[in-house]
Design an enzyme around this catalytic site. Sequence first.
Site, PDB file in Angstrom:
ATOM      1  N   GLY A  11       0.834  -1.211   0.000  1.00  0.00           N
ATOM      2  CA  GLY A  11       0.000   0.000   0.000  1.00  0.00           C
ATOM      3  C   GLY A  11       0.863   1.254   0.000  1.00  0.00           C
ATOM      4  O   GLY A  11       1.857   1.323   0.707  1.00  0.00           O
ATOM      5  N   ARG A  72       1.320  -5.196  -5.749  1.00  0.00           N
ATOM      6  CA  ARG A  72       1.457  -6.424  -4.970  1.00  0.00           C
ATOM      7  C   ARG A  72       1.835  -7.506  -5.973  1.00  0.00           C
ATOM      8  O   ARG A  72       1.355  -7.506  -7.104  1.00  0.00           O
ATOM      9  CB  ARG A  72       0.150  -6.728  -4.239  1.00  0.00           C
ATOM     10  N   ASP A 103       5.215  -4.802   6.207  1.00  0.00           N
ATOM     11  CA  ASP A 103       5.829  -6.078   6.616  1.00  0.00           C
ATOM     12  C   ASP A 103       5.943  -7.083   5.476  1.00  0.00           C
ATOM     13  O   ASP A 103       6.944  -7.791   5.357  1.00  0.00           O
ATOM     14  CB  ASP A 103       5.099  -6.679   7.825  1.00  0.00           C
ATOM     15  N   THR A 125       3.999   2.732   5.483  1.00  0.00           N
ATOM     16  CA  THR A 125       2.609   2.244   5.536  1.00  0.00           C
ATOM     17  C   THR A 125       1.824   3.126   6.494  1.00  0.00           C
ATOM     18  O   THR A 125       2.338   3.497   7.548  1.00  0.00           O
ATOM     19  CB  THR A 125       2.524   0.763   6.000  1.00  0.00           C
ATOM     20  N   ILE A 126       0.591   3.428   6.120  1.00  0.00           N
ATOM     21  CA  ILE A 126      -0.200   4.312   6.995  1.00  0.00           C
ATOM     22  C   ILE A 126      -0.638   3.599   8.271  1.00  0.00           C
ATOM     23  O   ILE A 126      -1.025   4.235   9.237  1.00  0.00           O
ATOM     24  CB  ILE A 126      -1.452   4.876   6.269  1.00  0.00           C
ATOM     25  N   ASP A 127      -0.565   2.264   8.276  1.00  0.00           N
ATOM     26  CA  ASP A 127      -1.149   1.505   9.391  1.00  0.00           C
ATOM     27  C   ASP A 127      -0.397   1.598  10.724  1.00  0.00           C
ATOM     28  O   ASP A 127      -0.959   1.294  11.761  1.00  0.00           O
ATOM     29  CB  ASP A 127      -1.267   0.030   9.009  1.00  0.00           C
ATOM     30  N   ASP A 129       1.764  -0.486  11.762  1.00  0.00           N
ATOM     31  CA  ASP A 129       1.608  -1.834  12.325  1.00  0.00           C
ATOM     32  C   ASP A 129       2.924  -2.599  12.449  1.00  0.00           C
ATOM     33  O   ASP A 129       2.920  -3.810  12.621  1.00  0.00           O
ATOM     34  CB  ASP A 129       0.619  -2.648  11.469  1.00  0.00           C
ATOM     35  N   ARG A 154     -18.232  16.095  12.509  1.00  0.00           N
ATOM     36  CA  ARG A 154     -18.745  16.560  13.809  1.00  0.00           C
ATOM     37  C   ARG A 154     -19.726  17.730  13.627  1.00  0.00           C
ATOM     38  O   ARG A 154     -20.748  17.801  14.308  1.00  0.00           O
ATOM     39  CB  ARG A 154     -17.573  17.005  14.676  1.00  0.00           C
ATOM     40  N   ARG A 171      -6.605  -3.164   9.559  1.00  0.00           N
ATOM     41  CA  ARG A 171      -7.202  -4.505   9.630  1.00  0.00           C
ATOM     42  C   ARG A 171      -6.812  -5.212  10.930  1.00  0.00           C
ATOM     43  O   ARG A 171      -7.616  -5.883  11.540  1.00  0.00           O
ATOM     44  CB  ARG A 171      -6.765  -5.347   8.429  1.00  0.00           C
ATOM     45  N   GLU A 187     -16.298   9.815  21.096  1.00  0.00           N
ATOM     46  CA  GLU A 187     -16.937   9.250  22.295  1.00  0.00           C
ATOM     47  C   GLU A 187     -16.506   7.805  22.497  1.00  0.00           C
ATOM     48  O   GLU A 187     -16.328   7.349  23.620  1.00  0.00           O
ATOM     49  CB  GLU A 187     -18.468   9.321  22.177  1.00  0.00           C
TER      50      GLU A 187
HETATM   51  P1  ADP Z   1       2.835  -4.421   2.768  1.00  0.00           P
HETATM   52  O1  ADP Z   1       4.252  -4.380   2.348  1.00  0.00           O
HETATM   53  O2  ADP Z   1       2.198  -3.062   2.758  1.00  0.00           O
HETATM   54  O3  ADP Z   1       2.629  -5.199   4.046  1.00  0.00           O
HETATM   55  P2  ADP Z   1       1.799  -6.713   1.282  1.00  0.00           P
HETATM   56  O4  ADP Z   1       1.652  -7.566   2.488  1.00  0.00           O
HETATM   57  O5  ADP Z   1       0.694  -6.740   0.273  1.00  0.00           O
HETATM   58  O6  ADP Z   1       2.014  -5.181   1.624  1.00  0.00           O
HETATM   59  O7  ADP Z   1       3.170  -7.151   0.573  1.00  0.00           O
HETATM   60  C1  ADP Z   1       3.651  -6.466  -0.557  1.00  0.00           C
HETATM   61  C2  ADP Z   1       4.394  -7.416  -1.434  1.00  0.00           C
HETATM   62  O8  ADP Z   1       5.534  -7.946  -0.747  1.00  0.00           O
HETATM   63  C3  ADP Z   1       3.636  -8.664  -1.866  1.00  0.00           C
HETATM   64  O9  ADP Z   1       2.755  -8.422  -2.928  1.00  0.00           O
HETATM   65  C4  ADP Z   1       4.767  -9.568  -2.297  1.00  0.00           C
HETATM   66  O10 ADP Z   1       5.282  -9.208  -3.547  1.00  0.00           O
HETATM   67  C5  ADP Z   1       5.823  -9.237  -1.245  1.00  0.00           C
HETATM   68  N1  ADP Z   1       5.736 -10.230  -0.177  1.00  0.00           N
HETATM   69  C6  ADP Z   1       4.829 -10.318   0.815  1.00  0.00           C
HETATM   70  N2  ADP Z   1       5.036 -11.404   1.584  1.00  0.00           N
HETATM   71  C7  ADP Z   1       6.105 -12.059   1.043  1.00  0.00           C
HETATM   72  C8  ADP Z   1       6.802 -13.263   1.341  1.00  0.00           C
HETATM   73  N3  ADP Z   1       6.453 -14.033   2.374  1.00  0.00           N
HETATM   74  N4  ADP Z   1       7.847 -13.596   0.551  1.00  0.00           N
HETATM   75  C9  ADP Z   1       8.210 -12.830  -0.497  1.00  0.00           C
HETATM   76  N5  ADP Z   1       7.581 -11.698  -0.835  1.00  0.00           N
HETATM   77  C10 ADP Z   1       6.553 -11.301  -0.087  1.00  0.00           C
HETATM   78  O1  F6P Z   2      -1.946   0.415   3.348  1.00  0.00           O
HETATM   79  C1  F6P Z   2      -2.528  -0.389   4.324  1.00  0.00           C
HETATM   80  C2  F6P Z   2      -3.960  -0.555   4.031  1.00  0.00           C
HETATM   81  O2  F6P Z   2      -4.393   0.738   3.814  1.00  0.00           O
HETATM   82  C3  F6P Z   2      -4.851  -1.205   5.070  1.00  0.00           C
HETATM   83  O3  F6P Z   2      -5.170  -0.455   6.187  1.00  0.00           O
HETATM   84  C4  F6P Z   2      -6.054  -1.577   4.233  1.00  0.00           C
HETATM   85  O4  F6P Z   2      -6.850  -2.542   4.795  1.00  0.00           O
HETATM   86  C5  F6P Z   2      -5.406  -2.030   2.973  1.00  0.00           C
HETATM   87  O5  F6P Z   2      -4.176  -1.312   2.874  1.00  0.00           O
HETATM   88  C6  F6P Z   2      -6.234  -1.896   1.769  1.00  0.00           C
HETATM   89  O6  F6P Z   2      -5.465  -1.808   0.627  1.00  0.00           O
HETATM   90  P1  F6P Z   2      -5.812  -2.481  -0.765  1.00  0.00           P
HETATM   91  O7  F6P Z   2      -7.229  -2.224  -1.028  1.00  0.00           O
HETATM   92  O8  F6P Z   2      -4.882  -1.787  -1.688  1.00  0.00           O
HETATM   93  O9  F6P Z   2      -5.527  -3.935  -0.608  1.00  0.00           O
END
Ligand code: ADP
Ligand code: F6P
Length: 319
Positions: A11, A72, A103, A125-127, A129, A154, A171, A187
């Site tokens: 993202g 992705r 991650d 990442t904006i999350d 996390d 508001r 999420r 609230e």
């Molecule tokens: P973010 O980096 O925001 O957590 P994703 O979880 O969608 O976003 O991961 C982004 C990309 O990183 C995936 O589309 C994939 O190409 C790569 N990736 C994710 N998990 C793995 C993994 N276990 N091994 C190799 N590449 C990965």
């Molecule tokens: O970038 C992180 C995030 O914004 C999450 O908070 C959200 O659930 C997800 O990506 C949605 O992204 P997409 O619709 O691109 O999978």
Amino acid sequence: MKKIGVLTSGGDAPGMNAAIRAIVRTAIYQDLKVVGIERGYTGLLNGEIKEMHISSVGDIIHRGGTILKTSRCEKLKTDAGTNEAIHILEKNEIDGLIVIGGDGSFQGANKLGRGNIKVMGIPGTIDNDLAYTDYTIGFDTAVNTVLDSICKIRDTSMSHEKVTIIEVMGRCCGDIALYAGLAGGAESILVPEEKYEINKICEKMLQGKKRGKAHNIIILAEGRESAEDLQKEILNITGIESRVTVLGYLQRGGVPTAVDRILASKMGAKAVNLLIEGKSNRAIGIKDNQLVDIDIMEALTERKIFDHEMYNLSQTLSI
Ligand code: ADP
Ligand code: F6P
């Protein structure tokens, strides 16, 4: 170290461009060649690689999104995909790779760093996390975007004396909801990390109404439950109709805040300097306002601890 590549993955997040700018300019300042890899790992596998110059990153520090685009890529998760990506990096004589993402992107980076290529991860990442860092690039902007929306909602919520549910991203991580909710005087704040009792929320709503409170704002992180289900539960228990606003992708865009631009600039420069020092498989973070770098796998295994104290404060202040 002669040539560095940079890519954004997963993202997008406001501030990614400021990080790209810092990487390109620090690399050039240090007499290194630097290339931009477009569309994340998908672009890497397609060989979408272009040389970056000082001017390639002009006029981008204030822009949201990522000029390198992002994607992705399922293929990178396979051994064949990883080997192919390493081959492409070697063929292009890229000896250092900086990945800006979350991650998942770090998992990919870690695999690419098993051979001769040195890799660095920058948390974008904006999350917010990622446990190993206090803040990720994009989080501050997203919180401010949500806050701006809370303020606007508001006004109408108060004028019509309505209950409003605002669904925000997150999420598994409730940080956007928690920070924006506290700053916006919500609230109730509902996050994946905290159980809540619907009856207590409804009780608070009814007590507030009795006291003459004109509105009630509930911030709901998307991973907690669906806003529609919550809306129905509130109606069943209190008879009060609420309105739902899902902020969605609004939260991922926009002009990065100063906080995100500065964080991104510092992290980008640090990543280049660590590569020059010969380090690899490091994740850059910020802890207690100091830049840190730790092993990527360690960064990925650390469990995020939710700020229960801040959550309790939000509860206390919204009685
Ligand atoms: P973010 O980096 O925001 O957590 P994703 O979880 O969608 O976003 O991961 C982004 C990309 O990183 C995936 O589309 C994939 O190409 C790569 N990736 C994710 N998990 C793995 C993994 N276990 N091994 C190799 N590449 C990965
Ligand atoms: O970038 C992180 C995030 O914004 C999450 O908070 C959200 O659930 C997800 O990506 C949605 O992204 P997409 O619709 O691109 O999978």
